[in-house]
Design a protein around this motif. Structure first.
Motif, PDB file in Angstrom:
ATOM      1  N   GLY A 190       2.849  -2.387   5.490  1.00  0.00           N
ATOM      2  CA  GLY A 190       2.766  -0.956   5.768  1.00  0.00           C
ATOM      3  C   GLY A 190       1.982  -0.169   4.742  1.00  0.00           C
ATOM      4  O   GLY A 190       1.964   1.070   4.807  1.00  0.00           O
ATOM      5  N   ALA A 191       1.331  -0.848   3.774  1.00  0.00           N
ATOM      6  CA  ALA A 191       0.533  -0.139   2.769  1.00  0.00           C
ATOM      7  C   ALA A 191      -0.632   0.580   3.452  1.00  0.00           C
ATOM      8  O   ALA A 191      -1.307   0.015   4.312  1.00  0.00           O
ATOM      9  N   LEU A 192      -0.872   1.824   3.047  1.00  0.00           N
ATOM     10  CA  LEU A 192      -1.909   2.644   3.668  1.00  0.00           C
ATOM     11  C   LEU A 192      -3.172   2.632   2.822  1.00  0.00           C
ATOM     12  O   LEU A 192      -3.123   2.545   1.590  1.00  0.00           O
ATOM     13  N   THR A 193      -4.315   2.730   3.500  1.00  0.00           N
ATOM     14  CA  THR A 193      -5.610   2.621   2.818  1.00  0.00           C
ATOM     15  C   THR A 193      -6.518   3.827   3.038  1.00  0.00           C
ATOM     16  O   THR A 193      -7.464   4.009   2.277  1.00  0.00           O
ATOM     17  N   ASP A 194      -6.260   4.629   4.044  1.00  0.00           N
ATOM     18  CA  ASP A 194      -7.150   5.744   4.393  1.00  0.00           C
ATOM     19  C   ASP A 194      -6.553   7.065   3.894  1.00  0.00           C
ATOM     20  O   ASP A 194      -5.564   7.555   4.456  1.00  0.00           O
ATOM     21  N   PRO A 195      -7.120   7.670   2.846  1.00  0.00           N
ATOM     22  CA  PRO A 195      -6.545   8.922   2.320  1.00  0.00           C
ATOM     23  C   PRO A 195      -6.641  10.086   3.292  1.00  0.00           C
ATOM     24  O   PRO A 195      -5.789  10.977   3.283  1.00  0.00           O
ATOM     25  N   THR A 196      -7.656  10.102   4.145  1.00  0.00           N
ATOM     26  CA  THR A 196      -7.800  11.225   5.080  1.00  0.00           C
ATOM     27  C   THR A 196      -6.688  11.233   6.129  1.00  0.00           C
ATOM     28  O   THR A 196      -6.337  12.287   6.661  1.00  0.00           O
ATOM     29  N   ALA A 197      -6.124  10.065   6.427  1.00  0.00           N
ATOM     30  CA  ALA A 197      -5.058   9.993   7.417  1.00  0.00           C
ATOM     31  C   ALA A 197      -3.701  10.359   6.828  1.00  0.00           C
ATOM     32  O   ALA A 197      -2.723  10.518   7.565  1.00  0.00           O
ATOM     33  N   VAL A 198      -3.638  10.489   5.490  1.00  0.00           N
ATOM     34  CA  VAL A 198      -2.363  10.754   4.810  1.00  0.00           C
ATOM     35  C   VAL A 198      -2.236  12.219   4.393  1.00  0.00           C
ATOM     36  O   VAL A 198      -1.130  12.763   4.339  1.00  0.00           O
ATOM     37  N   ARG A 199      -3.353  12.864   4.091  1.00  0.00           N
ATOM     38  CA  ARG A 199      -3.321  14.243   3.615  1.00  0.00           C
ATOM     39  C   ARG A 199      -2.690  15.163   4.657  1.00  0.00           C
ATOM     40  O   ARG A 199      -2.984  15.086   5.848  1.00  0.00           O
ATOM     41  N   GLY A 200      -1.819  16.035   4.177  1.00  0.00           N
ATOM     42  CA  GLY A 200      -1.126  16.953   5.073  1.00  0.00           C
ATOM     43  C   GLY A 200       0.171  16.402   5.625  1.00  0.00           C
ATOM     44  O   GLY A 200       0.934  17.148   6.240  1.00  0.00           O
ATOM     45  N   ARG A 201       0.461  15.121   5.396  1.00  0.00           N
ATOM     46  CA  ARG A 201       1.729  14.536   5.837  1.00  0.00           C
ATOM     47  C   ARG A 201       2.839  14.895   4.846  1.00  0.00           C
ATOM     48  O   ARG A 201       2.573  15.288   3.705  1.00  0.00           O
ATOM     49  N   THR A 202       4.080  14.741   5.243  1.00  0.00           N
ATOM     50  CA  THR A 202       5.224  15.152   4.427  1.00  0.00           C
ATOM     51  C   THR A 202       6.015  13.938   3.964  1.00  0.00           C
ATOM     52  O   THR A 202       6.247  13.001   4.751  1.00  0.00           O
ATOM     53  N   LEU A 203       6.438  13.966   2.703  1.00  0.00           N
ATOM     54  CA  LEU A 203       7.262  12.882   2.163  1.00  0.00           C
ATOM     55  C   LEU A 203       8.697  13.008   2.664  1.00  0.00           C
ATOM     56  O   LEU A 203       9.269  14.092   2.656  1.00  0.00           O
ATOM     57  N   ASN A 204       9.269  11.876   3.072  1.00  0.00           N
ATOM     58  CA  ASN A 204      10.665  11.897   3.501  1.00  0.00           C
ATOM     59  C   ASN A 204      11.612  11.412   2.404  1.00  0.00           C
ATOM     60  O   ASN A 204      12.821  11.276   2.618  1.00  0.00           O
ATOM     61  N   ALA A 205      11.061  11.141   1.211  1.00  0.00           N
ATOM     62  CA  ALA A 205      11.868  10.685   0.075  1.00  0.00           C
ATOM     63  C   ALA A 205      11.051  10.890  -1.198  1.00  0.00           C
ATOM     64  O   ALA A 205       9.816  10.997  -1.151  1.00  0.00           O
ATOM     65  N   PRO A 206      11.703  10.953  -2.357  1.00  0.00           N
ATOM     66  CA  PRO A 206      10.947  11.065  -3.615  1.00  0.00           C
ATOM     67  C   PRO A 206      10.143   9.792  -3.876  1.00  0.00           C
ATOM     68  O   PRO A 206      10.508   8.698  -3.426  1.00  0.00           O
ATOM     69  N   VAL A 207       9.039   9.928  -4.618  1.00  0.00           N
ATOM     70  CA  VAL A 207       8.209   8.775  -4.965  1.00  0.00           C
ATOM     71  C   VAL A 207       7.903   8.814  -6.458  1.00  0.00           C
ATOM     72  O   VAL A 207       7.946   9.874  -7.095  1.00  0.00           O
ATOM     73  N   ARG A 208       7.567   7.647  -6.997  1.00  0.00           N
ATOM     74  CA  ARG A 208       7.230   7.503  -8.405  1.00  0.00           C
ATOM     75  C   ARG A 208       5.736   7.234  -8.575  1.00  0.00           C
ATOM     76  O   ARG A 208       5.088   6.642  -7.708  1.00  0.00           O
ATOM     77  N   ARG A 209       5.198   7.664  -9.737  1.00  0.00           N
ATOM     78  CA  ARG A 209       3.792   7.404 -10.051  1.00  0.00           C
ATOM     79  C   ARG A 209       3.532   5.899 -10.067  1.00  0.00           C
ATOM     80  O   ARG A 209       4.293   5.126 -10.639  1.00  0.00           O
ATOM     81  N   GLY A 210       2.455   5.473  -9.405  1.00  0.00           N
ATOM     82  CA  GLY A 210       2.099   4.061  -9.354  1.00  0.00           C
ATOM     83  C   GLY A 210       2.690   3.319  -8.177  1.00  0.00           C
ATOM     84  O   GLY A 210       2.278   2.185  -7.895  1.00  0.00           O
ATOM     85  N   GLU A 211       3.641   3.933  -7.486  1.00  0.00           N
ATOM     86  CA  GLU A 211       4.240   3.294  -6.311  1.00  0.00           C
ATOM     87  C   GLU A 211       3.221   3.232  -5.176  1.00  0.00           C
ATOM     88  O   GLU A 211       2.526   4.213  -4.895  1.00  0.00           O
ATOM     89  N   VAL A 212       3.129   2.083  -4.514  1.00  0.00           N
ATOM     90  CA  VAL A 212       2.196   1.932  -3.401  1.00  0.00           C
ATOM     91  C   VAL A 212       2.673   2.773  -2.223  1.00  0.00           C
ATOM     92  O   VAL A 212       3.864   2.790  -1.886  1.00  0.00           O
ATOM     93  N   LEU A 213       1.748   3.491  -1.605  1.00  0.00           N
ATOM     94  CA  LEU A 213       2.072   4.343  -0.469  1.00  0.00           C
ATOM     95  C   LEU A 213       2.193   3.485   0.787  1.00  0.00           C
ATOM     96  O   LEU A 213       1.240   2.818   1.192  1.00  0.00           O
ATOM     97  N   THR A 214       3.368   3.523   1.407  1.00  0.00           N
ATOM     98  CA  THR A 214       3.577   2.839   2.685  1.00  0.00           C
ATOM     99  C   THR A 214       3.963   3.860   3.740  1.00  0.00           C
ATOM    100  O   THR A 214       4.342   4.998   3.435  1.00  0.00           O
ATOM    101  N   ASP A 215       3.895   3.439   4.993  1.00  0.00           N
ATOM    102  CA  ASP A 215       4.237   4.341   6.091  1.00  0.00           C
ATOM    103  C   ASP A 215       5.704   4.749   6.070  1.00  0.00           C
ATOM    104  O   ASP A 215       6.072   5.782   6.644  1.00  0.00           O
ATOM    105  N   ALA A 216       6.555   3.984   5.379  1.00  0.00           N
ATOM    106  CA  ALA A 216       7.979   4.308   5.336  1.00  0.00           C
ATOM    107  C   ALA A 216       8.272   5.552   4.507  1.00  0.00           C
ATOM    108  O   ALA A 216       9.367   6.112   4.616  1.00  0.00           O
ATOM    109  N   ARG A 217       7.323   5.983   3.657  1.00  0.00           N
ATOM    110  CA  ARG A 217       7.549   7.139   2.796  1.00  0.00           C
ATOM    111  C   ARG A 217       7.129   8.456   3.448  1.00  0.00           C
ATOM    112  O   ARG A 217       7.291   9.510   2.863  1.00  0.00           O
TER     113      ARG A 217
END
Length: 224
Positions: free
Chosen positions: A100-127
């Motif tokens: 579920g790791a995401l690679t396209d930044p344009t598809a992620v911008r404007g989306r909302t986090l459903n949980a806190p995240v830490r610096r360096g954590e890989v962005l997955t669709d579950a977040r």
């Protein structure tokens, strides 16, 4: 005239200074056992080759390899409810990125986090909150709930199972559903008129009861 013995020994002594063929063979044999000039050159050349190989391997470890994938990671710590902005993401190279790791930044911008995240954590669709809203899953409906005790929300995280109850004025509880799943946390605000809330996935048969209770009654959550 009789020649002294010490004079007769001189020519022989002079001849003994020059190494005999047998002595030369012995000397060469000893030099071969010690390695000799040719062996030392071979060892030096081999050492240079090994140093070169080590340098190449070190450079390969520092550079992304052909077996690595470029994915997105968080550039800093972010709280739940954050709307993703361009500066929130960085690209990293991983040999085995998570599912579920995401690679396209344009598809992620404007989306909302459903949980806190830490610096360096890989962005997955579950977040991320799904584009169409929280996914309650088959047979369930997503319902926003406002607990009577706002500190309860701070103890929750997506995926936690809770029971939903109402409490009357005498403190008597009524169970509305024994199994609700947290799918998203509503980001807190400084507005006292907007209490903290949580989105729960509840069975479709009790969804209307839970939705109505959160407006008319005091709702509390119990961890399962």
């Amino acid at each position: 005239m009789v020649i002294p013995g010490w004079l007769r020994a001189v020519p022989g002594s002079a001849r003994s200074v020059r190494a005999s063929p047998g002595d030369r063979l012995m000397t060469r044999a000893r030099m071969r056992r010690r390695g000799g000039v040719r062996a030392r050159r071979v060892r030096r050349l081999l050492a240079l080759v090994l140093v070169g190989i080590a340098a190449v391997l070190a450079l390969r470890e520092q550079q992304p390899g052909s077996g690595e994938s470029t994915v997105l990671a968080w550039a800093r710590d972010l709280p739940v409810g954050t709307v993703v902005a361009p500066g929130d993401l960085v690209a990293v190279a991983l040999r085995a990125p998570p599912d579920g790791a995401l690679t396209d930044p344009t598809a992620v911008r404007g989306r909302t986090l459903n949980a806190p995240v830490r610096r360096g954590e890989v962005l997955t669709d579950a977040r991320l909150v799904p584009a169409g809203g929280p996914d309650a899953g088959p047979g369930r409906v997503a319902v926003p709930v406002t607990p009577a005790d706002p500190t309860t929300v701070a103890l929750l995280s997506p995926g936690v199972h809770v029971a939903v109850l109402t409490v009357d004025d005498d403190g008597n509880p009524t169970l509305l559903t024994a199994d609700a799943v947290v799918v998203a946390l509503v980001p807190p605000t400084d507005d006292p008129r907007r209490p903290d809330a949580v989105v729960l996935a509840v069975d479709i048969s009790v969804a209307d009861i839970v939705a109505g209770a959160t407006l008319a009654d005091r709702v509390t959550l119990r961890f399962n």
